[in-house]
Design an enzyme around this catalytic site. Structure first.
Site, PDB file in Angstrom:
ATOM      1  N   GLU A 364       0.750  -1.179   0.071  1.00  0.00           N
ATOM      2  CA  GLU A 364       0.030   0.036   0.054  1.00  0.00           C
ATOM      3  C   GLU A 364       0.906   1.334  -0.088  1.00  0.00           C
ATOM      4  OE1 GLU A 364      -3.906  -0.057   1.958  1.00  0.00           O
ATOM      5  OE2 GLU A 364      -3.665  -2.089   2.262  1.00  0.00           O
TER       6      GLU A 364
HETATM    7  N1  CAA Z   1      -5.948  12.013  -3.425  1.00  0.00           N
HETATM    8  C1  CAA Z   1      -6.537  12.579  -4.446  1.00  0.00           C
HETATM    9  N2  CAA Z   1      -5.915  12.679  -5.382  1.00  0.00           N
HETATM   10  C2  CAA Z   1      -4.524  12.523  -5.634  1.00  0.00           C
HETATM   11  C3  CAA Z   1      -3.769  11.892  -4.401  1.00  0.00           C
HETATM   12  C4  CAA Z   1      -4.422  11.712  -3.381  1.00  0.00           C
HETATM   13  N3  CAA Z   1      -4.065  11.233  -2.103  1.00  0.00           N
HETATM   14  N4  CAA Z   1      -2.794  11.923  -4.718  1.00  0.00           N
HETATM   15  C5  CAA Z   1      -2.396  12.362  -5.960  1.00  0.00           C
HETATM   16  N5  CAA Z   1      -3.606  12.935  -6.551  1.00  0.00           N
HETATM   17  C6  CAA Z   1      -3.990  13.486  -7.744  1.00  0.00           C
HETATM   18  C7  CAA Z   1      -2.944  14.686  -7.869  1.00  0.00           C
HETATM   19  O1  CAA Z   1      -3.498  15.905  -7.554  1.00  0.00           O
HETATM   20  C8  CAA Z   1      -2.969  14.790  -9.420  1.00  0.00           C
HETATM   21  O2  CAA Z   1      -4.044  15.495 -10.075  1.00  0.00           O
HETATM   22  P1  CAA Z   1      -4.084  16.715 -11.222  1.00  0.00           P
HETATM   23  O3  CAA Z   1      -3.426  15.897 -12.130  1.00  0.00           O
HETATM   24  O4  CAA Z   1      -5.515  16.667 -11.434  1.00  0.00           O
HETATM   25  O5  CAA Z   1      -3.157  17.738 -10.553  1.00  0.00           O
HETATM   26  C9  CAA Z   1      -2.818  13.221 -10.045  1.00  0.00           C
HETATM   27  O6  CAA Z   1      -3.448  12.483  -8.668  1.00  0.00           O
HETATM   28  C10 CAA Z   1      -1.550  12.649 -10.082  1.00  0.00           C
HETATM   29  O7  CAA Z   1      -0.692  12.938  -9.134  1.00  0.00           O
HETATM   30  P2  CAA Z   1       0.869  12.899  -8.956  1.00  0.00           P
HETATM   31  O8  CAA Z   1       1.389  13.481 -10.228  1.00  0.00           O
HETATM   32  O9  CAA Z   1       1.371  13.258  -7.802  1.00  0.00           O
HETATM   33  O10 CAA Z   1       1.208  11.249  -9.405  1.00  0.00           O
HETATM   34  P3  CAA Z   1       2.346  10.424  -9.432  1.00  0.00           P
HETATM   35  O11 CAA Z   1       2.323   9.668 -10.825  1.00  0.00           O
HETATM   36  O12 CAA Z   1       3.588  11.086  -9.369  1.00  0.00           O
HETATM   37  O13 CAA Z   1       2.049   9.466  -8.191  1.00  0.00           O
HETATM   38  C11 CAA Z   1       2.700   8.309  -6.059  1.00  0.00           C
HETATM   39  C12 CAA Z   1       2.030   9.594  -7.008  1.00  0.00           C
HETATM   40  C13 CAA Z   1       2.431   8.960  -4.585  1.00  0.00           C
HETATM   41  C14 CAA Z   1       4.067   8.041  -6.234  1.00  0.00           C
HETATM   42  C15 CAA Z   1       1.506   7.292  -6.534  1.00  0.00           C
HETATM   43  O14 CAA Z   1       1.821   6.709  -7.714  1.00  0.00           O
HETATM   44  C16 CAA Z   1       1.480   6.135  -5.327  1.00  0.00           C
HETATM   45  O15 CAA Z   1       1.018   6.354  -4.296  1.00  0.00           O
HETATM   46  N6  CAA Z   1       2.354   5.250  -5.800  1.00  0.00           N
HETATM   47  C17 CAA Z   1       2.151   4.071  -4.888  1.00  0.00           C
HETATM   48  C18 CAA Z   1       1.244   3.183  -5.205  1.00  0.00           C
HETATM   49  C19 CAA Z   1       0.569   2.157  -3.808  1.00  0.00           C
HETATM   50  O16 CAA Z   1       0.716   2.539  -3.030  1.00  0.00           O
HETATM   51  N7  CAA Z   1       0.440   1.096  -4.306  1.00  0.00           N
HETATM   52  C20 CAA Z   1       0.027  -0.069  -3.661  1.00  0.00           C
HETATM   53  C21 CAA Z   1      -0.800  -1.212  -3.994  1.00  0.00           C
HETATM   54  S1  CAA Z   1      -2.153  -1.814  -3.263  1.00  0.00           S
HETATM   55  C22 CAA Z   1      -1.501  -3.129  -2.310  1.00  0.00           C
HETATM   56  O17 CAA Z   1      -0.312  -2.980  -1.841  1.00  0.00           O
HETATM   57  C23 CAA Z   1      -2.610  -4.046  -2.274  1.00  0.00           C
HETATM   58  C24 CAA Z   1      -2.394  -5.032  -1.224  1.00  0.00           C
HETATM   59  O18 CAA Z   1      -2.878  -6.108  -1.249  1.00  0.00           O
HETATM   60  C25 CAA Z   1      -2.017  -4.810   0.195  1.00  0.00           C
END
Ligand code: CAA
Length: 380
Positions: A364
Site C-alpha cells: 500500500e
Molecule cells: N488523493 C486525491 N488525488 C490525488 C492524491 C490523493 N491522495 N494523490 C495524487 N492525486 C492526484 C494529484 O492531485 C494529481 O491530480 P492533477 O493531475 O489533477 O493535478 C494526480 O493525482 C497525479 O498525481 P501525481 O502527479 O502526484 O502522481 P504520481 O504519478 O507522481 O504518483 C505516487 C504519486 C504517490 C507516487 C503514487 O503513484 C503512489 O501512491 N504510488 C504507490 C502505489 C501504491 O500505494 N500501491 C499499493 C498497491 S495496493 C496494495 O499494496 C495491495 C495489497 O494487497 C495490500
C-alpha cells in the site's frame, strides 16, 4: 482533544478481542505454516458487522466510524496479521474504491452493500508488473465495446484475490492517454475470462491469500464502471490514503502483540537468579519500545479521526503508515532478540510477527513512497 476511546468503541474492541481469542488464536502457527486462510472465521467476522463499521447504513454498513474500524484491524492483528490485512483490503481498498467513487447510489448498493454487510469478500486490483510504486504505469486495457468494455491484462499481488467475490479493477482506456484514461470497474468471481493466476508463496503474512488476477477478454457492462475515464487514478490514490491507515493499524497491532508476549516472557523467565525484567538493560529496552508504540498509536488515531471527520488526511495517513510500520519492524525484531532462542521458535509467535511486519513497510505504498507523499505535501 480527548485521548479516551468511547464506551461504544471499547465495546467493539472487546467484541473483537473475544472473537480473536476464540477463533484466531487457535491454529495461528499452523495456518502460517500451511499458508491457510481462516475463511470461515473471516465470514463470521463479516456477519458480526465488522466490514461495515465505517460505511453508511444505506450501503449495508452501520456508520459507526473509521476509528472503530481501525481499532478492530489493530485488535485482530495483535494475534493474526494475515487476517488483519484481509480485513483491511476488503474494507478499505475494495470498500473504499466503491464508496469514494462517482458510482451512483444504485451501484453503491449493488457493489458495496454485500461487502459492508458481511455477505461477500472484496479485493483490489491496481498493481501490475509495470505498475508498483508507479501506480500510473498500467497495462490493463479497457477497450470500448458497444455500451460496455472488454478488459485485458494481469494484476499482481492481489490480497484476497483467490477468495474474493468482488474485485475492483483499474484499467486504462487508451495507453496514449495515461492516467487521463484511467477508469475502474467492479468484477465478480466467475465472470467469463476472469480468473485467478499464480498464488504467491510469501515470507510473512503467509495465511493471507495473495494471487495474480488475469483478465482475458472480459466483457463488462457499463453499469460495472465505478470510475469514468480520467477518474481512476485519483480514486485509487484517495482509496489508498484510507488503506494506509489500515496498514498502520495492522502494524501497530503486530507491535503490540509481540510486546505483550515479551512482557510475559520477561516476567516469567529467570536468569542469573532473577526474572529477566530485573535486568535494567532489558527493562529500559522495553520502556523505549513502549514509548515507540505510544507515539505510533497517536499518529494512527489522529489520521483515523481526521478521516472520520471528513477533513484532509493524506499526509497524516502517510505519517501513520510510515511510523507504525517502522515501529512494528523494530519492536518485533527486538522482541525476538529479547526472547533469545525461544524467540526464534515458532510456538513463541514473535518470529512470525517479525516476518509479518516486514511487508507492512512495503505494501500500500512503500515507506519511501510515504516519504514522497509527506515531502510533496510539505513543499507543495
Ligand atoms: N488523493 C486525491 N488525488 C490525488 C492524491 C490523493 N491522495 N494523490 C495524487 N492525486 C492526484 C494529484 O492531485 C494529481 O491530480 P492533477 O493531475 O489533477 O493535478 C494526480 O493525482 C497525479 O498525481 P501525481 O502527479 O502526484 O502522481 P504520481 O504519478 O507522481 O504518483 C505516487 C504519486 C504517490 C507516487 C503514487 O503513484 C503512489 O501512491 N504510488 C504507490 C502505489 C501504491 O500505494 N500501491 C499499493 C498497491 S495496493 C496494495 O499494496 C495491495 C495489497 O494487497 C495490500
Amino acid at each position: 482533544m480527548d485521548f479516551e476511546i468511547t464506551k461504544q468503541q471499547q465495546a467493539i474492541v472487546d467484541q473483537v478481542r473475544d472473537f480473536t481469542a476464540k477463533r484466531l488464536r487457535p491454529g495461528v502457527v499452523e495456518r502460517d505454516e500451511a499458508s491457510e486462510f481462516p475463511l470461515e472465521a473471516f465470514k463470521e467476522f463479516g456477519k458480526m458487522g465488522m466490514f461495515g463499521l465505517c460505511y453508511p447504513k444505506a450501503f449495508g454498513g452501520s456508520d459507526v466510524g473509521y476509528l472503530p474500524y481501525i481499532l478492530a484491524v489493530e485488535e485482530v492483528s495483535k494475534v493474526d496479521a494475515s487476517f488483519g490485512i484481509g480485513f483491511s483490503v476488503n474494507t478499505s481498498l475494495y470498500g473504499g474504491s466503491v464508496m469514494y467513487s462517482s458510482a451512483t447510489d444504485e451501484q453503491k448498493k449493488r457493489f458495496l452493500a454485500p461487502i459492508a454487510s458481511g455477505q461477500a469478500i472484496g479485493s483490489f486490483g491496481l498493481t501490475e508488473e509495470t505498475a508498483g510504486s508507479d501506480a500510473a504505469g498500467q497495462q490493463t486495457i479497457a477497450t470500448k465495446d458497444g455500451d460496455g468494455y472488454i478488459l485485458n491484462g494481469t494484476k499482481i499481488f492481489n490480497t484476497n484475490g483467490p477468495i474474493a467475490d468482488y474485485t475492483v479493477i483499474y484499467a486504462l482506456t487508451d495507453p496514449a492517454l495515461g492516467i487521463k484514461g484511467m477508469c475502474a470497474f467492479v468484477l465478480e468471481k466467475g465472470m467469463e475470462g476472469f480468473h485467478i493466476g499464480r498464488l504467491e508463496n510469501k515470507m510473512g503474512i503467509r495465511s493471507a491469500q495473495v494471487s495474480e488476477m488475469v483478465l482475458e477478454n472480459v466483457r463488462v457492462s457499463a453499469d460495472r464502471m465505478i470510475a469514468k475515464p480520467g477518474e481512476g487514478f485519483k480514486l485509487a490514490m484517495k482509496t489508498l490514503d484510507g488503506g494506509r491507515i489500515g496498514v498502520g493499524a495492522q502494524a501497530l497491532g503486530l507491535a503490540e502483540g509481540a510486546f505483550d508476549i515479551a512482557v510475559e516472557h520477561l516476567k516469567k523467565r529467570e536468569q542469573f537468579g532473577k526474572p529477566l525484567y530485573k535486568q535494567q538493560y532489558l527493562a529500559f529496552k522495553m520502556a523505549e519500545l513502549y514509548a515507540d508504540i505510544e507515539k505510533a498509536r497517536l499518529v494512527l488515531y489522529k489520521a483515523a479521526c481526521l478521516k472520520e471527520a471528513g477533513k484532509p488526511f493524506t499526509m497524516e495517513a502517510a505519517v501513520a503508515k510510515l511510523t507504525c510500520t517502522d515501529v512494528a519492524m523494530k519492536v518485533t525484531t527486538e522482541c525476538v532478540q529479547m526472547l533469545g532462542g525461544n524467540g526464534y521458535m515458532k510456538e513463541y509467535h514473535v518470529e512470525r510477527m517479525m516476518r509479518d511486519a516486514k511487508i507492512t513497510q512495503i505494501y500500500e505504498g512503500t515507506n519511501e513512497i510515504q516519504k514522497l507523499v509527506i515531502s510533496g505535501g510539505l513543499f507543495r
